[in-house]
Design an enzyme around this catalytic site. Structure first.
Site, short mmCIF file in Angstrom:
data_model
loop_
_atom_site.label_atom_id
_atom_site.label_comp_id
_atom_site.label_asym_id
_atom_site.label_seq_id
_atom_site.Cartn_x
_atom_site.Cartn_y
_atom_site.Cartn_z
N GLN A 1 -74.40 -85.59 39.60
CA GLN A 1 -75.75 -85.04 39.73
C GLN A 1 -76.16 -85.09 41.20
OE1 GLN A 1 -77.40 -83.59 37.39
NE2 GLN A 1 -76.39 -84.28 35.52
N TYR B 1 -69.18 -83.90 26.83
CA TYR B 1 -69.30 -83.62 28.27
C TYR B 1 -69.85 -84.84 29.01
CZ TYR B 1 -69.59 -78.94 26.11
OH TYR B 1 -69.40 -77.82 25.33
N ASN C 1 -72.30 -91.02 33.22
CA ASN C 1 -73.66 -91.06 33.72
C ASN C 1 -74.67 -91.46 32.65
OD1 ASN C 1 -75.66 -90.47 35.85
ND2 ASN C 1 -76.17 -88.66 34.65
N GLU D 1 -64.66 -86.08 27.36
CA GLU D 1 -64.66 -85.41 28.67
C GLU D 1 -63.26 -84.87 28.92
OE1 GLU D 1 -65.09 -83.67 32.03
OE2 GLU D 1 -66.89 -84.57 31.13
N ASP E 1 -74.52 -82.45 27.45
CA ASP E 1 -74.90 -82.00 28.79
C ASP E 1 -73.87 -80.95 29.19
OD1 ASP E 1 -75.84 -81.65 31.34
OD2 ASP E 1 -75.36 -83.66 32.05
N CYS F 1 -78.60 -77.26 32.09
CA CYS F 1 -78.72 -76.77 33.46
C CYS F 1 -78.94 -75.27 33.50
CB CYS F 1 -77.49 -77.15 34.28
SG CYS F 1 -75.94 -76.45 33.65
N GLU G 1 -83.68 -77.55 35.34
CA GLU G 1 -82.95 -78.50 34.50
C GLU G 1 -83.90 -78.94 33.39
OE1 GLU G 1 -79.06 -80.77 34.67
OE2 GLU G 1 -79.90 -79.25 36.01
#
Length: 367
Positions: free
Chosen positions: A189, A217, A222, A238, A298, A323, A357
């Site tokens: 990010q 994802y 994070n 991921e 995400d 996003c 976002e």
């Protein structure tokens, strides 16, 4: 070029985003938008610039996306103060050093809120021992002026790491200091302050849920790491090997013993959940043992694919970080058939741009 990036212009641009977003989602029955502001300047922790050589001089440039016109960049007010200092210090240092400046065409900066900096120097030439020796001396000089600095050199089919190709970030979320390894050339990010807001918001909407969290994802962990205390277990998926490796290190650094990360795409995870395929990467994970009530996604700008969207719709609760509001809108048209939106947030990750976002928390309808 950046005259509009000023504190006095910040609130009007944020209000325009709020209106734009609420207009886009007007067809949905949404709660009041929660707004999470950015710092008006020096908020971006990543930046990349092309190099322009002109006689004995060289300088950073950026291009106008529409006209392709190039602009000389002496300062970059959206980037962190550390990046702005490094831009000038680096150019002043290498300007008279042929080995370091010759055929250098791009420089990428990755900084942290905790004060570390990684510089990637990209060349149209092979990087030899002389380059490495001079770059090590450059790194030592930069360390005396800027603090903790690492340098990576890149050329065709070549990557030279002097010490390390990552930075260690520390994010503060609800009184916790969370540690994250962030690797060069992988996704992180870019706005650290707003990222802290995002993590705090996600932690708030999932407070006291317990059970298990499935995250698609998950990147370098994070969200998984920040939310781990709210759940019995966390299973993250991921596809990027680099991100998975960072996630494993970050889990250990933060002493989280209830998180597992598996390198698999969301589409493949859907197939495994549906019993359509088996994967050796899931051999030590019993998917039938998890409590599938809460999912966090995400996704990239393309949003959720049809298989992932169908999988997500089975969960009792959904945390959707987006996003791209347009693909979010398309996904919500499907999800709103089975779920209702309880929280809706705007995170101003990229001030003074059209980028928005969004965070959405949904729960399954009872009827």
């Amino acid at each position: 070029m950046f005259s509009h990036v000023t504190p006095e212009n910040y609130e009007p641009q944020l209000e325009e985003k709020r209106i734009s977003m609420e207009t886009l989602f007007a067809e949905f029955d949404l709660p009041k938008t929660e707004i999470f502001r950015s710092e008006p300047q020096n908020y971006r922790l990543r930046a990349e610039f092309r190099l322009w050589h002109e006689g004995d001089d060289l300088f950073f440039i950026m291009f106008n996306k529409e006209t392709k016109e190039k602009f000389k960049v002496e300062s970059f007010p959206v980037a962190s103060k550390l990046i702005n200092r490094a831009m000038q210090v680096l150019l002043n240092d290498i300007r008279d050093k042929k080995v370091l400046r010759e055929r250098l065409f791009q420089v990428d900066f990755l900084s942290t809120k905790s004060g570390e900096l990684l510089i990637s120097m990209l060349y149209h030439k092979p990087l030899d021992d002389e380059w490495q020796n001079q770059t090590m001396a450059l790194r030592d000089r930069l360390n005396t002026q800027l603090g903790k600095v690492d340098i990576v050199g890149r050329a065709r089919k070549q990557k030279v790491i002097l010490d390390r190709d990552f930075v260690d970030e520390v994010l503060h979320v609800d009184g916790q200091a969370l540690k994250y390894q962030q690797v060069e050339n992988s996704f992180t990010q870019p706005n650290g302050g707003v990222n802290e807001h995002m993590l705090s918001w996600a932690k708030s909407v999932t407070q006291n849920l317990q059970g298990d969290l499935i995250e698609l994802y998950c990147g370098n962990g994070n969200f998984s790491i920040a939310l781990a205390d709210n759940f019995t277990r966390v299973l993250g998926t991921e596809i990027s090997k680099t991100s998975v490796n960072s996630a494993q290190l970050n889990i250990a650094s933060n002493n989280k013993d209830n998180i597992k990360i598996v390198r698999i795409s969301s589409e493949e995870f859907s197939q495994a959940m549906n019993g359509e395929r088996t994967f050796r990467r899931l051999a030590d994970i019993d998917l039938t043992d998890y409590n599938y009530e809460t999912v966090l996604v995400d996704p990239p700008r393309a949003g959720l694919d049809d298989d992932s969207l169908e999988l997500v719709s089975r969960f009792e609760r959904i945390v959707y970080i987006s996003c791209n509001p347009n693909t979010l809108k398309d996904n919500l048209k499907t999800l709103s058939k089975t779920h209702e939106v309880k929280n809706f947030a705007l995170f101003d990750q990229f001030p003074f741009t059209d980028h928005i976002e969004t965070g959405v928390y949904l729960i399954k309808k009872t009827n």
